[in-house]
Write an enzyme that holds these catalytic residues in place. Structure first.
Site, PDB file in Angstrom:
ATOM      1  N   THR A 413       0.891  -1.138   0.000  1.00  0.00           N
ATOM      2  CA  THR A 413       0.000   0.000   0.000  1.00  0.00           C
ATOM      3  C   THR A 413       0.933   1.192   0.000  1.00  0.00           C
ATOM      4  O   THR A 413       2.138   1.023  -0.036  1.00  0.00           O
ATOM      5  CB  THR A 413      -0.881  -0.145   1.270  1.00  0.00           C
ATOM      6  OG1 THR A 413      -1.656  -1.321   1.135  1.00  0.00           O
ATOM      7  CG2 THR A 413      -1.761   1.009   1.583  1.00  0.00           C
ATOM      8  N   ASN A 433      -3.887  -3.177  -2.934  1.00  0.00           N
ATOM      9  CA  ASN A 433      -3.695  -4.343  -2.056  1.00  0.00           C
ATOM     10  C   ASN A 433      -2.315  -4.937  -2.291  1.00  0.00           C
ATOM     11  O   ASN A 433      -1.335  -4.374  -1.830  1.00  0.00           O
ATOM     12  CB  ASN A 433      -4.812  -5.374  -2.199  1.00  0.00           C
ATOM     13  CG  ASN A 433      -4.875  -6.278  -0.974  1.00  0.00           C
ATOM     14  OD1 ASN A 433      -4.328  -5.946   0.073  1.00  0.00           O
ATOM     15  ND2 ASN A 433      -5.535  -7.410  -1.080  1.00  0.00           N
ATOM     16  N   ASP A 455      -9.300  -8.821   0.825  1.00  0.00           N
ATOM     17  CA  ASP A 455      -9.446  -8.260   2.175  1.00  0.00           C
ATOM     18  C   ASP A 455     -10.783  -8.634   2.824  1.00  0.00           C
ATOM     19  O   ASP A 455     -10.993  -8.407   4.009  1.00  0.00           O
ATOM     20  CB  ASP A 455      -9.296  -6.736   2.148  1.00  0.00           C
ATOM     21  CG  ASP A 455      -7.834  -6.309   2.277  1.00  0.00           C
ATOM     22  OD1 ASP A 455      -6.990  -7.155   2.620  1.00  0.00           O
ATOM     23  OD2 ASP A 455      -7.540  -5.124   2.035  1.00  0.00           O
ATOM     24  N   SER A 484     -10.574  -2.924   5.960  1.00  0.00           N
ATOM     25  CA  SER A 484      -9.188  -2.524   5.699  1.00  0.00           C
ATOM     26  C   SER A 484      -8.466  -2.299   7.019  1.00  0.00           C
ATOM     27  O   SER A 484      -9.086  -2.118   8.066  1.00  0.00           O
ATOM     28  CB  SER A 484      -9.203  -1.224   4.896  1.00  0.00           C
ATOM     29  OG  SER A 484      -7.905  -0.682   4.801  1.00  0.00           O
ATOM     30  N   SER A 485      -7.136  -2.287   6.939  1.00  0.00           N
ATOM     31  CA  SER A 485      -6.333  -1.881   8.093  1.00  0.00           C
ATOM     32  C   SER A 485      -5.734  -0.494   7.899  1.00  0.00           C
ATOM     33  O   SER A 485      -4.994  -0.012   8.773  1.00  0.00           O
ATOM     34  CB  SER A 485      -5.192  -2.890   8.306  1.00  0.00           C
ATOM     35  OG  SER A 485      -5.706  -4.149   8.613  1.00  0.00           O
ATOM     36  N   GLY A 507      -0.337  -3.796   5.203  1.00  0.00           N
ATOM     37  CA  GLY A 507      -1.398  -4.774   5.458  1.00  0.00           C
ATOM     38  C   GLY A 507      -1.788  -4.771   6.916  1.00  0.00           C
ATOM     39  O   GLY A 507      -2.008  -3.722   7.519  1.00  0.00           O
TER      40      GLY A 507
HETATM   41  N1  GLY Z   1      -5.275  -3.893   1.481  1.00  0.00           N
HETATM   42  C1  GLY Z   1      -4.773  -3.666   2.776  1.00  0.00           C
HETATM   43  C2  GLY Z   1      -5.747  -2.993   3.659  1.00  0.00           C
HETATM   44  O1  GLY Z   1      -6.652  -2.344   3.158  1.00  0.00           O
HETATM   45  O2  GLY Z   1      -5.661  -3.094   4.848  1.00  0.00           O
END
Ligand code: GLY
Length: 610
Positions: A413, A433, A455, A484-485, A507
């Site tokens: 990301t 992602n 995700d 998401s994180s 991530g």
């Molecule tokens: N694709 C990583 C997140 O949205 O956490």
């Protein structure tokens, strides 16, 4: 190591050993030097968070406890992972634009100069705090296509297939263009078209650098599976354009010009949409014209939480970032981390036990707020956190199973931070992602589609690519946004002043990395450069292990944590790519780019210099 723990490909030593990469890195370093020689205050004068307390890092740790890669300025600051993207943002500030204008220019520039993660075929989140103390958060996360089903990635045995990671069915409906348009409608001051000019210029030709080359090279196996991807990214007999040669992206330039001239409409209802849908139909994807025309980015109330007099402003669901960071901070509050030695066994133990508990809740409770009821008030409340803190024993680990409520059966990301002369602050984390997302490039339009469908809990109770074990709340449904994180975050100090703007890729590790930036700042008073350079650790409840960066914890600390029952995993590399801005009491902006990937902090002084 899960895919969530990113391994950095370039250490500082590699950066200096690579002439092409050094050109780009050197640009950033020179910019720092020029700024330091000019009217800008030296970083040390500005101080860091708290009192800029000194810490020692373990022997063998790669990065110094110093502000080596920070830069200071009085009139605006842009910090991104790439010097060209930072320059795009600075160009808008110099043209009289505000922080949101600059951030929009950076988002489009990253889609060209850092296409592994920067994007128009993906999505992200933006957190804003204006100089006048209004806050907002923008959700431009992808959403599941209308034809998506809960079991679309399961084979006949009920096992998850690779289709949520690679190929046309891995993509959610992209949100980035809609998000930038919404941000511009609410806050923009420069004309929309102007904001895309740097990205269009870059698409017409940039020098291929080592990092982009290696990012493409690392995904060769996936990119070669799709003809338009192979043609664009591997044009030299199946290899990327050579380092030092000019990389031209004519299709992307045309796409960006169309987005510029139509206010983004071409992406969702015009010829770009036609190309995207044709790509889907050709290769077995399910995104339709209806999905694209229905997509809209959404303004949401940010998560705001108090910690030791500071106020956290961060992203609400469908990001789990704000809620989970708030919960970790609240759980640690009664332990008084400032009384525990920095990165001592006690410090790491308390933080890890808080992470364990907060991730247990994250994985069970959180999802898309437009589809699910979530107990956000409880999860972010101090009494709830205190009840979880009460079960932490200092002499031994807790069992992950006590906090995993999900029935059991990569992380690439990018983040950037911008502050302008009026004190407007913007934090954006954006992604496709995995690096190069689904690996599918839209033929004729030149951009990569995300693989954000991974995700979702594609098989609730089973780990995803980041090892996260998530529940039904995050199961696939048509039109739903996947959890998401990503945690773009702004920290407001006890006097009500924006003090820190921060975020990172990584991530599942995003949340713990951003948490550690806040704790480094608030609990330990580290200056912003040291806070970014500091070693990081991570725990996500399942798997039950503490990951820490290579040489990031002292041997004696690791041994002590093992004796308390922690499974300690030393990463083969580094984690995250934090891009932070600290605002000193006198208003000086200190930009700290993460040396792990050679990021770039560029500022301007009042009057436009710098
Ligand atoms: N694709 C990583 C997140 O949205 O956490």
């Amino acid at each position: 190591m899960t895919k969530g723990a990113t391994t950095v490909r370039h250490r500082l030593s590699d950066l200096l050993a690579s002439p092409e990469r050094a050109v780009r890195g050197l640009t950033a370093v020179l910019a720092v030097a020029v700024l330091s020689l000019g009217a800008c205050a030296p970083a040390e004068d500005a101080g860091g968070g708290g009192d800029g307390a000194a810490v020692n890092f373990p022997d063998g740790w790669e990065y110094p406890p110093s502000e080596a890669l920070t830069t200071s300025a009085s009139g605006g600051m842009v910090v991104t992972t790439d010097s060209l993207a930072s320059a795009a943002g600075r160009e808008m500030l110099r043209a009289g634009g505000n922080a949101v204008d600059a951030a929009i220019a950076v988002q489009f520039a990253l889609a060209v100069v850092h296409p592994a993660a920067g994007n128009i075929g993906g999505g992200g989140f933006m957190v804003v705090r204006t100089g006048g103390d209004s806050t907002a958060s923008l959700d431009f996360r992808e959403e599941a296509p209308g034809a998506a089903t809960g079991d679309m990635y399961l084979d006949e045995q009920g096992e998850a297939t690779d289709a949520s990671w690679t190929g046309p069915r891995a993509s959610g409906v992209p949100g980035a263009v809609s998000g930038m348009r919404k941000a511009h409608e609410k806050y923009g001051s420069l004309p929309w078209k102007r904001l895309l000019q740097p990205a269009i210029r870059f698409a017409e030709g940039i020098v291929m650098d080592r990092e982009m080359h290696d990012n493409i090279d690392g995904e060769t196996d996936r990119l070669t599976q799709f003809p338009a991807s192979a043609a664009k990214w591997l044009p030299a007999d199946g290899e990327p354009v050579a380092v030092g040669d000019t990389f031209r992206q004519p299709h992307m330039a045309r796409t960006l010009r169309a987005i510029a001239s139509t206010g983004g409409e071409a992406f969702y209802t015009g010829w770009i949409a036609d190309s995207l849908v044709a790509q889907m139909e050709r290769s077995g994807g399910i995104i339709t014209h209806e999905d694209l025309s229905a997509y809209e980015a959404v303004w949401r109330e940010p998560i705001e939480a108090e910690y030791r007099g500071y106020r956290l402003v961060s992203m609400p669901p469908p990001s789990s970032g704000g809620v989970t960071i708030a919960e970790i901070l609240n759980i640690t509050e009664s332990f008084g981390l400032d009384t525990l030695g920095y990165h001592s066994a006690d410090h790491v133990h308390v933080a890890v036990e808080a992470m364990r508990r907060a991730y247990g809740d994250r994985n069970y409770y959180l999802g898309d707020p437009d589809f699910e009821e979530m107990p956000l008030e409880m999860l972010t409340s101090q009494p709830y956190a205190d009840s979880l803190a009460a079960s932490i024993r200092m002499d031994t680990v807790s069992a992950s199973s006590d906090f995993n409520k999900v029935p059991l059966e990569s992380t690439e990301t990018t983040h950037f931070s911008v502050v302008d002369s009026a004190g407007n602050a913007v934090a954006i984390t954006t992604t496709v992602n995995g690096y190069f997302g689904s690996a599918v490039t839209v033929r004729g339009a030149g951009f990569v589609m995300n693989n954000e469908m991974n995700d979702f809990a594609v098989n609730p109770g089973q780990p995803n690519a980041f090892g996260l074990v998530q529940g039904e709340v995050n199961a696939i449904e048509p039109g739903k946004r996947m959890l998401s994180s990503m945690s773009p975050t702004i920290v407001v100090n006890p006097e009500g002043r924006t003090e820190l703007v921060t975020g990172t890729p990584g991530g599942a590790t995003i949340i713990t990395t951003v948490y550690q930036q806040i704790s480094n700042h608030v609990d330990y008073g580290l200056d912003v450069g040291t806070a970014v350079n500091a070693p990081r650790f991570h725990h996500q409840n399942l798997p039950n292990e503490v990951e820490y960066e290579q040489n990031g914890l002292a041997d004696s600390v690791v041994a002590e944590l093992e004796s308390r029952g922690h499974e300690m995993i030393e990463e083969d590399g580094f984690s995250g790519d934090v891009e932070s801005i600290f605002i000193a009491p006198d208003g000086t902006l200190v930009g700290a780019a993460d040396p792990r990937r050679g990021g770039s902090a560029l500022g301007i002084d009042f009057g436009g210099g710098g």
